[in-house]
Design an enzyme around this catalytic site. Structure first.
Site, PDB file in Angstrom:
ATOM      1  N   HIS A  61       0.834  -1.205   0.000  1.00 60.11           N
ATOM      2  CA  HIS A  61       0.000   0.000   0.000  1.00 60.11           C
ATOM      3  C   HIS A  61       0.873   1.261   0.000  1.00 60.11           C
ATOM      4  CE1 HIS A  61      -4.111  -1.644   1.587  1.00 60.11           C
ATOM      5  NE2 HIS A  61      -3.660  -2.322   0.551  1.00 60.11           N
ATOM      6  N   GLU A  63       0.809   4.003   1.736  1.00 62.32           N
ATOM      7  CA  GLU A  63       1.255   4.505   3.038  1.00 62.32           C
ATOM      8  C   GLU A  63       2.461   3.722   3.556  1.00 62.32           C
ATOM      9  OE1 GLU A  63      -1.827   3.523   2.109  1.00 62.32           O
ATOM     10  OE2 GLU A  63      -3.319   4.269   3.527  1.00 62.32           O
ATOM     11  N   CYS A  94      -2.551  -0.040   7.411  1.00 58.57           N
ATOM     12  CA  CYS A  94      -1.822   1.228   7.289  1.00 58.57           C
ATOM     13  C   CYS A  94      -2.028   2.118   8.517  1.00 58.57           C
ATOM     14  CB  CYS A  94      -2.224   1.943   6.011  1.00 58.57           C
ATOM     15  SG  CYS A  94      -1.670   1.034   4.552  1.00 58.57           S
TER      16      CYS A  94
END
Lengths: 168, 168
Positions: A61, A63, A94
Site C-alpha cells: 500500500h 502509506e 496502514c
C-alpha cells in the site's frame, strides 16, 4: 487528550496534491490510484503509491512505502512530529503502521466507508487504549481524491464490458 | 459465519514451534523475540522475525516478513487457504495485513493485553464488516511463547540496571 493540527489549510492542500501526484503514478501502471507522502518539518521525506498488482504483494500500500522511505530517510523507526497525507482513508494495516511509527498527524482525502480505519468503520488512530494516537483529519481535497478513484473504476468496468462483448 | 480450524492440535504445535525458532533468531540479535510462519498445504512458504531495531523500520514485524515471503513464494497477493502462526497476538498493522492477504486461519501463542488486535483490545480478524475474516485461535504453546518474551525483557532490565550502577 485530543491532538491538534499544526498546519494551515493551504499547507494541507499542498501536501495532499503531492499525495495525488503519487496516486497518478499508480494509475499510470494500472494500479488503483492511491498515493501518500510523509512530511517532517515542512519537507517530504517519504513517498509511495499502491503497487499491489505489480508486486503481487498484499502489503504493498501507498502509506507503507511512504512510511518505510521516511524511516530510512531519518534512520529511525520513530516518525514523531511527522505528518502523513494519503488520498484515501487508511485501512487497518496502514493505520496500524502509522501508530507503530508514532506519526503525529494524519490527513486523508476521500473517505472509505467500506474499509476505512480512521473514522469510517473504526478509528484506530484516535483509540487511546493504544500507546500512541494521532491527530486525524479527513476530507482534504476530498473531491479530487475521490474522482481519480471513480475515474479509474469506471474505466476498468468499461474495459471489462468491451472484453466481454468482444468474446461473444 | 464462524470459520473452523483445518488443523490437528499436533500440527498447530508443530508450526508454532517453527514460529518460535524464528523468535529465537530475533532474540539472538537483541530484537524483541517474536516470530511467524505462513503455511500452505502443510508447507512453510514464509518465515519472519522482528527486525525493528536492526532495520530502524516501524513496519518490520515478524508477520509482515512472513506474509511478504509467502506472497513472493506463490507469486500472488492472495494467501487464501493459508495459515499464519505467530508467537504473540498480532497488532493492528499485522492483523490488517492478514486481512488484506486473505489468510484463512491465524494461530498465535501468547496474548497481548496491551496491544493485541486479534481478541484482546479489538478483534479485527473476525470483524464481519470487512470483506475478509479468518479463523482465529490464541494460546498455542502459550507458556513457551510468553516465556521467551519474559526472559528477554528480564535480561534487558538487568542490563539497564547494571549500566546504571556502573555509571554511578
Amino acid at each position: 487528550m485530543k491532538k491538534e493540527s499544526t498546519l494551515t489549510q493551504s499547507e494541507k492542500e499542498y501536501f495532499m496534491r503531492e499525495a495525488l501526484k503519487e496516486a497518478q503514478k499508480a494509475e499510470a501502471i494500472a494500479e488503483v490510484p492511491i498515493g501518500a507522502v510523509v512530511v517532517l518539518e515542512g519537507q517530504i521525506i517519504g513517498r509511495g503509491h499502491n503497487l499491489r498488482e505489480k508486486q503481487q504483494e498484499a502489503t504493498a500500500h501507498a502509506e507503507m512505502f511512504a512510511i518505510q522511505q521516511a524511516c530510512q530517510a531519518i534512520e529511525s523507526w520513530r516518525l514523531e512530529q511527522a505528518q502523513l497525507f494519503v488520498t484515501l482513508e487508511p485501512c487497518p494495516m496502514c493505520s496500524g503502521a502509522m501508530m507503530l511509527a508514532r506519526v503525529e498527524e494524519v490527513y486523508f482525502g476521500a473517505y472509505d466507508p467500506k474499509g476505512g480505519a480512521a473514522g469510517s468503520l473504526l478509528n484506530l488512530l484516535e483509540d487511546e487504549r493504544f500507546n500512541h494516537w494521532s491527530y486525524v483529519e479527513g476530507g482534504i481535497l476530498e473531491e479530487a481524491c475521490g474522482q481519480v478513484l471513480k475515474d479509474f473504476f469506471r474505466a476498468l468496468r468499461q474495459k471489462k464490458k468491451q472484453k466481454k462483448s468482444g468474446n461473444l
